[in-house]
Every structure is written in structure tokens, then in C-alpha cells.
Design a protein around this motif. Structure first.
Motif, mmCIF file in Angstrom:
data_model
loop_
_atom_site.group_PDB
_atom_site.id
_atom_site.type_symbol
_atom_site.label_atom_id
_atom_site.label_comp_id
_atom_site.label_asym_id
_atom_site.label_seq_id
_atom_site.Cartn_x
_atom_site.Cartn_y
_atom_site.Cartn_z
ATOM 1 N N PRO A 102 0.814 -1.218 0.000
ATOM 2 C CA PRO A 102 0.000 0.000 0.000
ATOM 3 C C PRO A 102 0.842 1.260 0.000
ATOM 4 C CG PRO A 102 -0.022 -1.023 2.164
ATOM 5 C CD PRO A 102 0.671 -1.987 1.245
ATOM 6 N N SER A 103 2.087 1.157 0.485
ATOM 7 C CA SER A 103 2.965 2.326 0.483
ATOM 8 C C SER A 103 3.461 2.646 -0.917
ATOM 9 C CB SER A 103 4.164 2.092 1.408
ATOM 10 O OG SER A 103 3.742 1.919 2.741
ATOM 11 N N LEU A 104 3.595 1.624 -1.753
ATOM 12 C CA LEU A 104 4.091 1.814 -3.108
ATOM 13 C C LEU A 104 2.952 2.010 -4.096
ATOM 14 C CD1 LEU A 104 6.860 1.886 -4.485
ATOM 15 C CD2 LEU A 104 6.590 -0.542 -5.010
ATOM 16 N N TYR A 105 1.824 1.324 -3.849
ATOM 17 C CA TYR A 105 0.663 1.412 -4.736
ATOM 18 C C TYR A 105 -0.559 1.806 -3.903
ATOM 19 C CZ TYR A 105 3.641 -1.224 -7.948
ATOM 20 O OH TYR A 105 4.677 -1.637 -8.758
ATOM 21 N N GLU A 106 -0.622 3.072 -3.549
ATOM 22 C CA GLU A 106 -1.639 3.537 -2.604
ATOM 23 C C GLU A 106 -3.060 3.323 -3.122
ATOM 24 O OE1 GLU A 106 -2.838 7.652 -0.205
ATOM 25 O OE2 GLU A 106 -1.222 7.640 -1.692
ATOM 26 N N ASP A 107 -3.266 3.519 -4.411
ATOM 27 C CA ASP A 107 -4.607 3.443 -4.987
ATOM 28 C C ASP A 107 -4.810 2.200 -5.839
ATOM 29 O OD1 ASP A 107 -5.355 5.861 -3.828
ATOM 30 O OD2 ASP A 107 -4.527 7.027 -5.483
ATOM 31 N N GLU A 108 -3.990 1.175 -5.625
ATOM 32 C CA GLU A 108 -4.103 -0.046 -6.412
ATOM 33 C C GLU A 108 -3.973 -1.264 -5.510
ATOM 34 O OE1 GLU A 108 -1.304 -0.242 -9.615
ATOM 35 O OE2 GLU A 108 -1.737 1.795 -10.318
ATOM 36 N N VAL A 109 -4.484 -2.373 -6.015
ATOM 37 C CA VAL A 109 -4.256 -3.656 -5.361
ATOM 38 C C VAL A 109 -3.919 -4.653 -6.456
ATOM 39 C CG1 VAL A 109 -6.707 -4.280 -5.407
ATOM 40 C CG2 VAL A 109 -5.193 -5.350 -3.750
ATOM 41 N N HIS A 110 -2.863 -5.448 -6.238
ATOM 42 C CA HIS A 110 -2.399 -6.409 -7.227
ATOM 43 C C HIS A 110 -2.645 -7.829 -6.731
ATOM 44 C CE1 HIS A 110 0.766 -3.260 -8.768
ATOM 45 N NE2 HIS A 110 -0.493 -2.831 -8.848
ATOM 46 N N LEU A 111 -2.951 -8.726 -7.660
ATOM 47 C CA LEU A 111 -3.188 -10.126 -7.347
ATOM 48 C C LEU A 111 -2.391 -11.016 -8.290
ATOM 49 C CD1 LEU A 111 -7.113 -10.139 -7.110
ATOM 50 C CD2 LEU A 111 -5.482 -9.685 -5.261
ATOM 51 N N ALA A 112 -2.069 -12.213 -7.830
ATOM 52 C CA ALA A 112 -1.527 -13.277 -8.682
ATOM 53 C C ALA A 112 -2.550 -14.417 -8.655
ATOM 54 C CB ALA A 112 -0.175 -13.753 -8.176
ATOM 55 N N VAL A 113 -3.165 -14.692 -9.795
ATOM 56 C CA VAL A 113 -4.278 -15.638 -9.865
ATOM 57 C C VAL A 113 -3.933 -16.787 -10.806
ATOM 58 C CG1 VAL A 113 -6.708 -15.944 -10.441
ATOM 59 C CG2 VAL A 113 -5.925 -13.790 -9.418
ATOM 60 N N ALA A 114 -4.007 -18.017 -10.294
ATOM 61 C CA ALA A 114 -3.779 -19.204 -11.115
ATOM 62 C C ALA A 114 -5.107 -19.651 -11.704
ATOM 63 C CB ALA A 114 -3.166 -20.320 -10.278
ATOM 64 N N SER A 115 -5.180 -19.663 -13.018
ATOM 65 C CA SER A 115 -6.407 -20.083 -13.690
ATOM 66 C C SER A 115 -6.545 -21.601 -13.610
ATOM 67 C CB SER A 115 -6.386 -19.640 -15.152
ATOM 68 O OG SER A 115 -7.556 -20.040 -15.814
ATOM 69 N N VAL A 116 -7.631 -22.051 -13.004
ATOM 70 C CA VAL A 116 -7.890 -23.487 -12.862
ATOM 71 C C VAL A 116 -8.709 -23.948 -14.059
ATOM 72 C CG1 VAL A 116 -8.973 -25.266 -11.451
ATOM 73 C CG2 VAL A 116 -7.830 -23.320 -10.352
ATOM 74 N N ALA A 117 -8.142 -24.817 -14.896
ATOM 75 C CA ALA A 117 -8.847 -25.324 -16.083
ATOM 76 C C ALA A 117 -8.321 -26.719 -16.406
ATOM 77 C CB ALA A 117 -8.632 -24.393 -17.269
ATOM 78 N N TYR A 118 -9.254 -27.637 -16.717
ATOM 79 C CA TYR A 118 -8.878 -29.004 -17.054
ATOM 80 C C TYR A 118 -10.031 -29.643 -17.807
ATOM 81 C CZ TYR A 118 -11.718 -29.958 -12.885
ATOM 82 O OH TYR A 118 -12.733 -30.011 -11.972
ATOM 83 N N GLU A 119 -9.848 -30.885 -18.201
ATOM 84 C CA GLU A 119 -10.912 -31.603 -18.911
ATOM 85 C C GLU A 119 -11.393 -32.784 -18.087
ATOM 86 O OE1 GLU A 119 -10.096 -32.785 -22.878
ATOM 87 O OE2 GLU A 119 -10.198 -30.740 -23.687
ATOM 88 N N ARG A 120 -12.687 -33.068 -18.166
ATOM 89 C CA ARG A 120 -13.290 -34.238 -17.527
ATOM 90 C C ARG A 120 -14.174 -34.909 -18.565
ATOM 91 N NH1 ARG A 120 -11.811 -36.887 -13.656
ATOM 92 N NH2 ARG A 120 -11.721 -35.094 -12.259
#
Length: 613
Positions: free
Chosen positions: A409-427
């Protein structure tokens, strides 16, 4: 020197006994430790060091005694914040009723006081395969152990929070409820067992608790107890913005959506940046972002095909009326199987094998079915008739997902960052995916989604900037450590930062590689040890790197360093814990029991903390 205005004679004697043989260094360490306790125990309603208003206490707060012997203690154990919120709701309701009450996080509860409690309410979640939340491990072990006292004077009630997609639904709450009764305590009401639609169980449980408190705990004072401690939820002043909560999220605009795993990676991990400029949300490094997802249209269509139901049909449920298609898209879980849905479907399908999985002896088979399949798989594999109303009632309420925040928050006061792993597979040749990751990773710049901040008060950087920290994470578990390193650099902290990171391949899965290299060059990251499990014949994970650097790891910890772990709760976190125990034995000369005690002490001091899922 006598501090007569603060301590009794007995307390003064205890202080003298504790300190008379300590040298200067030990006294300085103790003064810092006590100062930290004082900061953490700011009373509700007082301003914190940062000027923020504290809404409810995270540490024990003594309640005034009215002579009736009915002080209420509310203990909570919470991994993601839900149990904490429910405990705070009961605490606030008791205050409004004028009942003397204190709210205590389980790892801060003095277990020696249990023998003197007369009225106890426990609110606790169950994690994964029947484990307690990290902040309640010590409390649960004490209560289940031989040192637990007889509790004939105690009246109690337990509220459990869990996830019916796991076989051990609310297992910890059931164990504590049974154990308290076994120790002689009187159960005031049946244990509440809440699924992700928490309020449907928690609200009536809380109402029953308050009814008893008003009738019995306040009877000696004519229905009004001693003045309640100040604090609790503050009523908004005129013109004040409404609180942003799980139930009342606020829209955030997507600024960037970038895949950060390379071409050929088995993982599709995206870096997302969201704007907070227009909604006024604030957070701290270590917090999580709560996100409300929606189901993919293609999945909703397949559910409708499998059931033969009309998406336009109006369905009444829980006091609302909506078209079936809207219930499925916006309000119901479709990618997560639960015991209640399996039971309801087995009955409709008349399938003995499916029903048999719900028996206790088949718990492992049930766990495998629930982890490897979704609602659509069951509907297709075991055809059965459903009405629209019954389907909506049997499916679990859609719940928000929490993502560790990957920005400072000190570096990106007006932003929030995420790392999201996309879950996808076949059944069976058909695509399957995770609801939230599918939704998030498909967003385009300018899209908005409803969000809120989930404070994680245990997963915080040390107040003392000179403290060293060790960060251990695999995959997207590295997200909060990106925030930690950024925040420590922005604050100018002098303490060293050591990162252990693991993923399958160096070439495609080294998340935030250039940032870590730059941090090493700048000196904001002092060490990094990498474990790319599939880049050699023998799989190497973060726990192996820990063991390789065991002597230095132990030295960092023993000199006051803190250990943070983030990532998979089922495999990585237990393996890391086992590695730390081995390090204590190999390099600290501790026996097996002493090593466990060492790690438990670190946890109780907030120097070994985990954010696992």
C-alpha cells in the motif's frame, strides 16, 4: 522502583522475580516484547499507532465484573476472517445488551483461566481435512490434552464454520463441543454448523445465545449488566461512506491483466491490477482481497441441459424470487461439490453406490469424488429428475474467494495487485474450470468486479524494521511476499529479507523474476533460494531448500527472525513445517518433543505464521 499505580503487590513480586536475574540484553529484548504486546492490546475505541480506529479487540479485553459471576468470554479461531466476524457480532450484541463480555482470539487466550470461566462461547472454523485454524492450534490441543481442567462450573455453546465440500465438515467445532461436555461443562444449545452461507446457521445460533444471556446472565441485575466496555462497531456519521464488507462489496476497475507464466507452462497464472482510487479501500501488506465471482455462461447452459430445466422459470428461495438462470449464474456454487447436494442427488437417482459414499467408512472415497468432480459431473453421471426449486435449494450458496494481495500500500496507494492461477482441465472430454479464476482471468481492462478487503491481522510484517524475515511460498503463494519486500523497502526497514520460492520450471514459472532480481541488486531482498521441481530428475521443493540451508535458517530464527509461509495447505505447508522441525533438531540439538515446543513457541509469539489454503 515501585510502579504502585499499575500493579498489585503480587504482580510487583512476579515482575521482580522475572527480571532480577536478567542481563541488560535480555531486559532490552523484554521491554520491546512488552511494548509490542501493549500495541496489540489497544482497547476498542482507542486510536492505534497509525490513527486507524479499532472496531473490535484482537487480544483479551477484560470485562467489568458485576458480581453475578456471569462474565461472558467469546473465543474465536479464524483462518480467513469469517469466524472472527461472527465472534465480533456476538460480542457487539452482548455489549448492546449490557452484558459484561470480552472477545479473545484463541492464541491469545490464557488457558489457565479456563477453570474459572462460567459462560463461554467458542466460534471456530475447520480447515482442509479437519484441521483447526492456525490461531487456534494451541487452544485446541490444550483442550483435548491431559492438562485440560474439569469444567463443572462452565456453561458453553459452540458455533462452527466449515465447508461441506470437505468430508470433515465443521470437524473441529464438533470435537470441541464434545470435549467441553466431556470435561463436565453444560451445553446451553446445540452446536451450530455453518456452511459458506454462514448467516443461515449463525444468525439463529446467535439469537438463541442472546436469548439465554438476557434471561439468565443478566437476571441478577434486572436485565441490565454492568456498563459494557467502550468500542465495538461505530455508527457512521452523517455523510460518512458505508462500510465495505463481505456482504457489501464495492466495485473496483481492472487496470491490467497479464499472464506471467511463459509459453508452454502447465500453469496459466495472471497478474491483475485493480484500482482503489474511486472506492476508498485501504489495506496492509499481508491482507487479502475478497472477490465475488460469477459463473461462466457455458457452465450454466450445461447444467440446464443436464437437468432439462428452463432458465427463465421464476424460483422462490430464501425470501427472494429470481429466474433460475440468474440463481445459477450469480448465487449458487456449480464448480464445488458438497455433501448435502450429493445426498440429495443420490436419493433422487436411487443410486446406492453414490449414497454409500456418505457413510463414515467411505470418507476417503468421498473426499476423492468431491475433489475431482463438479456438480455437472454428478448430474451427467447419475441422471435424476430435479425441480428448479429443489435444485436451487440443494446447491450451496456462492461464496467470495480470497486472494493474497501482491502489492504494497505504500508503493501502490490506490491499487491492489493479485496473482491468480487459472484453474482449467478436462473431464470426460469436456472443459472444467474454477469459478473465480475463470472469471478473473477473462476480465478485460475497464471491467469492474465487486471486492472488499479481508484483514489478516496475524500475517503482518514486524513493527520493528530491524527484524529479519524468512518468506516461504510456492506458486501464487509468493504473492504476499512481493508485497512484503515492497513494503519493507518503502519503509526503509533495516532487517534482512530471505525468500524461498518454488514452482515447476525456471524458464516458464519463475513468477516476478525480474522484480526479484532487481530487489537483490538494490538490497531490498538479501537472499533467494529457488526450487524448480521439474527441472531435474529428482523433484526439489521449497522444504528441500530449507533443509539445505538449515544451519543459516536456524541462526536467522534464533536471532529473532520471523518465518512466513504461504500456499498450499494440504502438501506444501505440512512439508515446510516438518522441515523446520528437522532443522531445530539437526542444528539446534533439540529432541523431537523439544523441537515441537520450539515451533509452537514461535507460533505463539507470532514469529511463525502461515497463510495457507
Amino acid at each position: 522502583m515501585r510502579a504502585a499505580s499499575f500493579f498489585s503487590d503480587d504482580q510487583q513480586q512476579q515482575i521482580t522475580t522475572l527480571t532480577e536475574h536478567l542481563d541488560t540484553q535480555a531486559l532490552l529484548w523484554l521491554s520491546g516484547y512488552l511494548a509490542g504486546l501493549a500495541r496489540n492490546r489497544t482497547l476498542p475505541g482507542q486510536a492505534s499507532a497509525t490513527g486507524a480506529r479499532i472496531q473490535a479487540p484482537a487480544q483479551p479485553v477484560s470485562a467489568p465484573q458485576d458480581g453475578s459471576g456471569h462474565r461472558i468470554t467469546v473465543i474465536y479461531g479464524s483462518q480467513t476472517g469469517n469466524a472472527k466476524r461472527q465472534a465480533e457480532a456476538l460480542w457487539e450484541a452482548c455489549q448492546e445488551a449490557g452484558a459484561p463480555v470480552r472477545l479473545v482470539r484463541a492464541d491469545q487466550y490464557p488457558t489457565r483461566e479456563l477453570k474459572d470461566e462460567t459462560l463461554l462461547y467458542v466460534v471456530i472454523s475447520t480447515q482442509g481435512e479437519g484441521d483447526p485454524p492456525d490461531d487456534a492450534i494451541g487452544f485446541v490441543e490444550f483442550l483435548k490434552g491431559r492438562r485440560a481442567p474439569r469444567l463443572q462450573q462452565l456453561k458453553f455453546a459452540v458455533l462452527g464454520l466449515g465447508d461441506s465440500s470437505y468430508p470433515e465438515f465443521c470437524g473441529i467445532a464438533q470435537q470441541l463441543d464434545a470435549r467441553l461436555a466431556e470435561l463436565g461443562a453444560e451445553r446451553l444449545q446445540a452446536a451450530g454448523m455453518a456452511d459458506v452461507d454462514i448467516e443461515t446457521v449463525a444468525a439463529p445460533w446467535r439469537q438463541a445465545a442472546l436469548a439465554w444471556i438476557r434471561q439468565h446472565a443478566l437476571a441478577d441485575t434486572g436485565g441490565a449488566g454492568a456498563p459494557a466496555p467502550t468500542g465495538g462497531a461505530q455508527a457512521p456519521s452523517p455523510g460518512q461512506a458505508r462500510a465495505v464488507t463481505r456482504e457489501q462489496p464495492i466495485p473496483a476497475e481492472l487496470l491490467a491483466n497479464q499472464r506471467i507464466t511463459g509459453r508452454g507452462s502447465e500453469k496459466a497464472i495472471h497478474h491483475l491490477e485493480l484500482s482503489l482510487a474511486e472506492n476508498g479501500l485501504s489495506y496492509q501488506a499481508g491482507d487479502a482481497l475478497g472477490v465475488w465471482p460469477v459463473q461462466d455462461d457455458a457452465l450454466v447452459e450445461r447444467i440446464l441441459e443436464a437437468t432439462g430445466l428452463d432458465p427463465a422459470q421464476t424460483v422462490p428461495c430464501q425470501g427472494e424470487e429470481r429466474p433460475l438462470g440468474e440463481w445459477l449464474k450469480m448465487r449458487r456454487e456449480l464448480t464445488v461439490l458438497t455433501r448435502p447436494f450429493i445426498a440429495a442427488h443420490a436419493e433422487r437417482a436411487g443410486h446406492a453406490g453414490l449414497a454409500g459414499l456418505l457413510q463414515a467408512e467411505s470418507r476417503h472415497e468421498l473426499a476423492a469424488l468431491m475433489s475431482e468432480n463438479q456438480v455437472l459431473d454428478i448430474l451427467q453421471r447419475y441422471p435424476a429428475p430435479w425441480s428448479a426449486c429443489d435444485l436451487v435449494s440443494s446447491l450451496r450458496v456462492l461464496a467470495p474467494r480470497l486472494y493474497s494481495i501482491a502489492s504494497s500500500p505504500s508503493l501502490y496507494e490506490d491499487e491492489v495487485h493479485l496473482a491468480v492461477a487459472s484453474v482449467a482441465y478436462e473431464r470426460d472430454g469436456q472443459p472444467r474450470w474454477g469459478v473465480a479464476s475463470r472469471h478473473l482471468c477473462s476480465l478485460a481492462e475497464g471491467d469492474t468486479l465487486p471486492v472488499y478487503i479481508e484483514a489478516n491481522e496475524r500475517f503482518r510484517l514486524p513493527d520493528d524494521g530491524r527484524c529479519d524475515i524468512l518468506m516461504i511460498g510456492a506458486g501464487t503463494g509468493v504473492a504476499p511476499f512481493r508485497a512484503f519486500v515492497q513494503e519493507r523497502q518503502a519503509r526503509g526497514d533495516a532487517g534482512r529479507n530471505w525468500l524461498f520460492f518454488g514452482n515447476p520450471h525456471f524458464q516458464t514459472d519463475f513468477l516476478y523474476q525480474t522484480e526479484w532480481q532487481q530487489a537483490l541488486k538494490q538490497g531490498s531482498l538479501h537472499r533467494i533460494d529457488l526450487a524448480f521441481s521439474r527441472d531435474q530428475a529428482d523433484k526439489i521443493y521449497v522444504q528441500h531448500r530449507l533443509l539445505e540451508q538449515g544451519a543459516e535458517v536456524y541462526k536467522w530464527i534464533e536471532s529473532g527472525g520471523r518465518v512466513y509461509v504461504c500456499g498450499d495447505a494440504a502438501r506444501m505447508a505440512p512439508d515446510v513445517q516438518q522441515a523446520l522441525l528437522q532443522i531445530a533438531q539437526r542444528h539446534g540439538g533439540l529432541g523431537e518433543e523439544a523441537a515441537r515446543s520450539w515451533l509452537e513457541t514461535l507460533a505463539s509469539q507470532g514469529r511463525y505464521v502461515r497463510d495457507v489454503y
